[in-house]
Motif scaffolding. Sequence first.
Motif, short mmCIF file in Angstrom:
data_model
loop_
_atom_site.label_atom_id
_atom_site.label_comp_id
_atom_site.label_asym_id
_atom_site.label_seq_id
_atom_site.Cartn_x
_atom_site.Cartn_y
_atom_site.Cartn_z
N PHE A 21 0.85 -1.20 0.00
CA PHE A 21 0.00 0.00 0.00
C PHE A 21 0.88 1.24 0.00
N SER A 22 1.77 1.30 -0.97
CA SER A 22 2.60 2.48 -1.14
C SER A 22 1.73 3.65 -1.62
N LYS A 23 2.33 4.83 -1.64
CA LYS A 23 1.58 6.02 -2.07
C LYS A 23 1.05 5.86 -3.49
N LYS A 24 1.89 5.27 -4.36
CA LYS A 24 1.48 5.06 -5.75
C LYS A 24 0.30 4.08 -5.85
N ASN A 25 0.39 2.98 -5.08
CA ASN A 25 -0.69 1.99 -5.12
C ASN A 25 -1.98 2.54 -4.54
N LEU A 26 -1.86 3.31 -3.46
CA LEU A 26 -3.06 3.91 -2.88
C LEU A 26 -3.71 4.90 -3.84
N GLN A 27 -2.86 5.62 -4.60
CA GLN A 27 -3.42 6.56 -5.59
C GLN A 27 -4.16 5.80 -6.69
N THR A 28 -3.58 4.64 -7.09
CA THR A 28 -4.24 3.79 -8.09
C THR A 28 -5.61 3.35 -7.60
N LEU A 29 -5.71 3.07 -6.30
CA LEU A 29 -6.97 2.64 -5.71
C LEU A 29 -7.94 3.80 -5.53
N ARG A 30 -7.40 4.98 -5.21
CA ARG A 30 -8.24 6.12 -4.82
C ARG A 30 -8.73 6.96 -6.01
N ASP A 31 -7.92 7.11 -7.03
CA ASP A 31 -8.28 8.01 -8.13
C ASP A 31 -9.63 7.69 -8.79
N PRO A 32 -9.95 6.40 -9.03
CA PRO A 32 -11.24 6.13 -9.68
C PRO A 32 -12.46 6.50 -8.84
N LEU A 33 -12.26 6.75 -7.55
CA LEU A 33 -13.41 7.14 -6.73
C LEU A 33 -13.89 8.54 -7.07
N ASP A 34 -12.99 9.38 -7.59
CA ASP A 34 -13.38 10.77 -7.88
C ASP A 34 -12.71 11.29 -9.15
N ASP A 35 -11.39 11.50 -9.11
CA ASP A 35 -10.71 12.19 -10.21
C ASP A 35 -10.82 11.47 -11.55
N THR A 36 -10.85 10.14 -11.55
CA THR A 36 -10.99 9.39 -12.82
C THR A 36 -12.18 8.44 -12.74
N ASN A 37 -13.22 8.88 -12.05
CA ASN A 37 -14.38 8.01 -11.88
C ASN A 37 -14.89 7.49 -13.23
N PRO A 38 -15.12 6.17 -13.33
CA PRO A 38 -15.49 5.62 -14.64
C PRO A 38 -16.82 6.15 -15.18
N ILE A 39 -17.76 6.50 -14.31
CA ILE A 39 -19.06 6.99 -14.80
C ILE A 39 -19.04 8.49 -15.02
N ASN A 155 -11.81 1.01 -9.58
CA ASN A 155 -12.81 1.33 -10.61
C ASN A 155 -14.17 0.71 -10.29
N GLY A 156 -14.15 -0.49 -9.71
CA GLY A 156 -15.41 -1.10 -9.29
C GLY A 156 -16.07 -0.30 -8.19
N LEU A 157 -15.26 0.19 -7.25
CA LEU A 157 -15.80 1.02 -6.17
C LEU A 157 -16.33 2.35 -6.70
N GLY A 158 -15.58 2.96 -7.60
CA GLY A 158 -16.03 4.23 -8.18
C GLY A 158 -17.35 4.08 -8.90
N TYR A 159 -17.47 3.00 -9.66
CA TYR A 159 -18.73 2.69 -10.35
C TYR A 159 -19.84 2.45 -9.33
N GLY A 160 -19.52 1.66 -8.29
CA GLY A 160 -20.53 1.32 -7.30
C GLY A 160 -21.00 2.52 -6.49
N LEU A 161 -20.10 3.42 -6.17
CA LEU A 161 -20.49 4.61 -5.39
C LEU A 161 -21.53 5.43 -6.13
N ILE A 162 -21.35 5.61 -7.42
CA ILE A 162 -22.32 6.39 -8.20
C ILE A 162 -23.65 5.65 -8.27
#
Length: 227
Positions: A21-39, A155-162
């Motif tokens: 869970f390095s900074k890079k990996n956490l960013q990969t996990l976090r970005d799709p929730l908002d900044d690159t949200n798939p929807i 990306n699944g979480l970002g999709y699911g949140l919306i």
Amino acid sequence: MAAPTITDAPPIVKQKKEALFSKKNLQTLRDPLDDTNPITVQVLGICSALAVTVQVKPALIMALGVMFVTAFSNLIISLIRKSIPTRIRIIVQLIIVAMLVTIVDQLLKAYVYDVSKKLAVFVGLIITNCIIMGRLEAFALAQKPWPSFLDGIGNGLGYGLILVMVAVFREFFGAGSILGYKLVPQWAYDHGYVNNGLMVLPPAALFIIGLYIWWQRSRKEELVNVS
């Protein structure tokens, strides 16, 4: 001139292993929730977002299903990416995604049959979901398994949140309940309150997602020109 000895060789520098869970990996996990949200940013997976958000329960289960398929298809493709011939990579991806979707479909029929009937064809259509194929092509084919798995989860979480957010609005204003529990009291109906019929129709989801996109891009100008 003396020949170099073993003591003259440059020291071997052992590369530090990247933390899970390095900074890079956490960013990969976090970005799709908002900044690159798939929807809302990539504008993918809109059809299912309109169709399965009348109630929170099917939206939640659909989100979990897509997250499962996205995460494990990313992981599997990343694991075998170096052995996939380029010309048949799409076929390989579709086979893996179809296998995972079949697992989700069978689990839904076994444990939540009523929801599987409500989701109907949309579970099967996960195979053609642009989010999943997009992540396989853009990320999993070029990245290691762990970051690919995190990207799929994100990306699944970002999709699911919306999906869940839209479903909460639609079920509350359309039926006066959340997850089947009545929240609007009976006295409100007795005094003239009426459920909003528009909320049970697909256009309501479009309006809610549109309003969210407007709000999201009004607070983040860098997303205005994202296509």
